[in-house]
Design a protein around this motif. Structure first.
Motif: not given
Ligand SMILES: Nc1ncnc2c1ncn2[C@@H]1O[C@H](COP(=O)(O)OP(=O)(O)O)[C@@H](O)[C@H]1O
Ligand SMILES: [Mg+2]
Lengths: 471, 257
Positions: B215-224
């Motif tokens: 997630x450091x490289x592909x930035x999520x808008x939401x995390x579940x």
């Protein structure tokens, strides 16, 4: 489609009926096998006395040998043998018409894109067809180099010494019941001689030769590859061969002399009523190399085990085979290698695919004789099962009389896995196409050895076979 | 985000097809066009099952709830139809297909995505394949290797992204694509996914991962957070950081009680 099957069955019967009533009986041997039939064949072919004697002795051997108890189910065969004609002159063979050919086979021709003219020949209803131009220019080229590529009958007529020196020496009459039968009633096949040191780039294709002979029930082929020569011979094609006869028993004899290299490729797709019992053997001399590449599709039962007898030091033999069995079919195939000299090497790779209620058997014999020190051999047989009902068995016999022989054997059985199918379908590939893709991948190691047009045809055929195999 | 929704999962329950084993137990999730969502959760919580149910694996059966994809009932489609409709699953464990080259496999797959009367131009295809392989820093010779046969873990994962790049999905579900990758390979894979997002800003991504690292490289808008077949917490990227610090124990006790 039970309706179609009934219609197909009727057509066959009708054909038999036509045959009996309409063809002039003078030129046709009687049903079943007898001394009279054998004499008639020899007489029609205007053979020398020694060949008639050879045939008559073979008939005695045939009659003295019991039906084999191993291999496939031959219970129905005796009745078939009582009813068939052991000799039908080619011109009589062509009496039935295109209308009699089952729709299923016509359909496959269509889908394979086989040209019209060839379809009729393949179905056994056309006049003989040759790719005249291609074949004749090749032929001239070969003749200049002293290559002989003739029908077996012409071989006997035109090259009597060479013929007699080798005929029946590689596969003796008494080798097995069916080699004896073939020796008594053989008809059609090829006679090939490649002179010393001659190397042919273009494969010799039996297809270019007179087609009707290739379809002989008792084909006999003799190939002599002289010292240092190199050639490739191809027989058959992937289109289904329709024959109203239900029995095929060939004998293929090959000698590969010192330092020569030879490959024999057969792809055969028989109609599903056929008993196909073939004996193929090569004698491989010092430093020589022999490869069998064998594809068996169709037939009711095929029993066929190409063999290499490695007689000279450093000889190498290779047998690559693909077998496909669908419903009601049994492919009992494999290979046989005899190491009879030091430093001989061999490899057998066998791949079988069984679909529906189809059954494939791998049967192999590997023998290393005393004195054949430093022999090396590797056997690999892989079976792929498409459905729960498909079946495979493996019988690898190994007899070794030398302690330093190096022999490897691997066998695997796999099913098309749910995970493989899901992987491919999850990429948008429809399930039957995915199935065909897995099967093609499975036979790839062998298919890549085929000339391109054969590999393409084989792939297309597998695609057709996989259609409707889902669910 | 109602109009812009691409995937809407409502109260989804799913089990293993031939057994009485339920794995997804009422899962609800809404993904909008162009959004990047991450699902994190302990081993065995059902993340891969969710991915496979979305892609149409025949070994699982949805027993309750609904899945709407671009307005259509996704559960009604076969796996190949879902792919053709724009769903892509990057497998956690890619499958070997011996004897089938990557080029051949991809050509067949790309062809299957075209309208029935349209024939793939082989030269165009080859150009695109070469360009995509370059983007993922793959050797040209890779195209002739057999699908996943004898690949290292990293090669398998990269091959998944190559397929994604060739099929250009509307929704990419990436199941632990980061596991088994060293940091260099991870960067290449992440930048490949980011480039695809740039090319098609409407492409949505569902990342399934164990680790904050990806997630450091592909930035999520939401995390579940997923535990025992349900989403138990949703939020922004900060949720992943909290998990990194505190682990799943908080949620596991919560779901057990
Ligand atoms: N086909 C199956 N047969 C039996 N159990 C399964 C099957 N698929 C998944 N499971 C079980 O369901 C649970 C969730 O698995 P999975 O979805 O792979 O979890 P995750 O990807 O979150 O680690 C696990 O306990 C797993 O063992
Ligand atoms: Mg998982």
């Amino acid at each position: 489609m039970p309706e179609n099957e009934t219609i197909q069955g009727l057509d066959l019967d009708e054909y038999k009926y036509d045959f009996v009533t309409e063809v002039d009986p003078v030129y046709r041997a009687q049903r079943g096998l007898s001394e009279e039939v054998v004499r008639q064949i020899s007489q029609h072919k205007e053979e020398p006395d020694w060949m008639l004697d050879f045939r008559l002795k073979a008939l005695e051997v045939y009659e003295s040998k019991p039906m084999p108890k191993w291999g496939g189910d031959l219970d129905g065969l005796e009745q078939v043998l009582d009813e068939i004609y052991f000799y039908v002159r080619p011109q009589d063979r062509m009496q039935h018409s295109w209308e009699d050919v089952p729709d299923e086979i016509k359909d496959t021709f269509e889908k394979l894109g086989i040209p019209e003219a060839e379809r009729e020949v393949l179905a056994g209803v056309g006049a003989q067809y040759e790719s005249e131009m291609v074949y004749h220019s090749l032929r001239e080229e070969w003749e200049k180099q002293g290559v002989i590529f003739d029908s077996i009958e012409d071989g006997l007529k035109n090259h009597p010494e060479l013929f007699r020196e080798h005929f029946g020496t590689i596969i003796p009459t008494a080798d097995n019941k069916f080699s004896a039968m073939n020796s008594a009633v053989w008809s059609g096949g090829s006679f090939v001689y490649i002179p010393k040191g001659v190397s042919l780039d273009t494969p010799l294709q039996a297809y270019f030769r007179v087609n009707q002979e290739r379809m002989g029930q008792f084909e006999r082929t003799l190939i002599i590859v002289d010292e240092g020569a190199q050639a490739h011979y191809i027989e058959g094609c992937t289109a289904p061969v329709y024959s109203t006869e239900s029995f095929h028993s060939g004998v293929i004899e090959i000698v590969v002399k010192k330092n020569a290299r030879f490959r024999y490729t057969t792809i055969q797709n028989w109609s599903n009523n056929m008993y196909n019992l073939v004996t193929q053997r090569a004698i491989v001399e010092e430093g020589a190399n022999m490869e069998w590449l064998d594809g068996n599709l169709g037939s009711k039962l095929t029993m066929k085990y190409p063999s290499c007898y490695l007689m000279g030091e450093g000889a190498h033999g290779e047998i690559l085979s693909i077998a496909y069995s669908g419903d009601g079919q049994h492919q009992d195939t494999g290979g046989k290698v005899v190491h009879a000299a030091p430093h001989t090497t061999s490899s057998i790779v066998s791949k079988s695919i069984s679909k529906g209620h189809g059954r494939s058997t791998y049967r192999g014999l590997l023998k290393v004789h005393e004195g054949a020190h430093h022999a090396r051999s590797n056997v690999e047989c892989d079976a792929l099962l498409i459905n729960e009902t498909s079946r495979t068995d493996t019988y690898p016999y190994i007899e070794i009389e030398e302690n330093d022989a190096n022999v490897g054997h691997e066998a695997s059985v796999s099913r098309i896995g749910e995970e493989q199918l899901f992987y491919l379908t999850s990429r948008g590939i429809p399930e039957d196409e995915a199935m065909a893709m897995i099967v093609r991948g499975f036979i790839e190691p062998i298919a890549k050895e085929l000339p391109l047009e054969y590999a393409v045809e084989l792939n297309r055929l597998i695609e057709l076979e996989m259609e409707g195999s889902v669910g | 985000m109602t109009d812009a929704s691409i995937l809407r999962i409502e109260g989804l329950e799913a089990k293993v097809a031939d057994e009485d084993l339920s794995i997804l137990k009422g899962l609800t999730l809404d993904i909008g066009k162009g959004e990047i969502h991450a699902i994190m959760g302990p081993n065995g919580s059902g993340k891969s099952t969710l991915a496979k149910v979305l892609a149409g694996h025949p070994g699982y059966e949805a027993t309750m709830g609904s899945v709407e994809f671009r307005g259509a009932d996704l559960l009604d489609l076969e796996a190949d139809e879902r792919s053709q409709a724009g769903v892509f699953l990057a497998f956690q464990y890619p499958v070997e297909i011996p004897g089938v080259s990557i080029a051949n496999f991809l050509r067949t797959a790309v062809q299957a995505h075209l309208p029935e009367d349209e024939e793939l131009d082989v030269f165009d295809f080859t150009d695109i394949l070469m360009e995509r392989m370059e983007m993922l820093e793959m050797d040209v010779a890779f195209a002739e290797r057999h699908v996943n046969d004898g690949f290292s873990g990293g090669e398998k994962k990269r091959n998944e992204i190559l397929q994604m790049a060739m099929l250009k999905p509307k929704l990419a579900v990436m199941d632990e694509t980061d596991s088994g990758l060293d940091i260099d390979a991870l960067k290449i894979v992440a930048s490949g996914v980011n480039k695809l997002s740039e090319e098609d800003p409407e492409m949505s991504v569902l990342l399934i991962t164990h680790y904050q690292r990806l997630l450091d490289y592909i930035k999520p808008d939401f995390v579940h957070v997923m535990v025992d077949g349900r989403i138990v917490k949703s939020g922004g990227p900060e949720v992943a950081l909290e998990l990194e610090a505190g682990g799943y124990s908080e949620f596991e006790t919560a779901s057990a009680s």
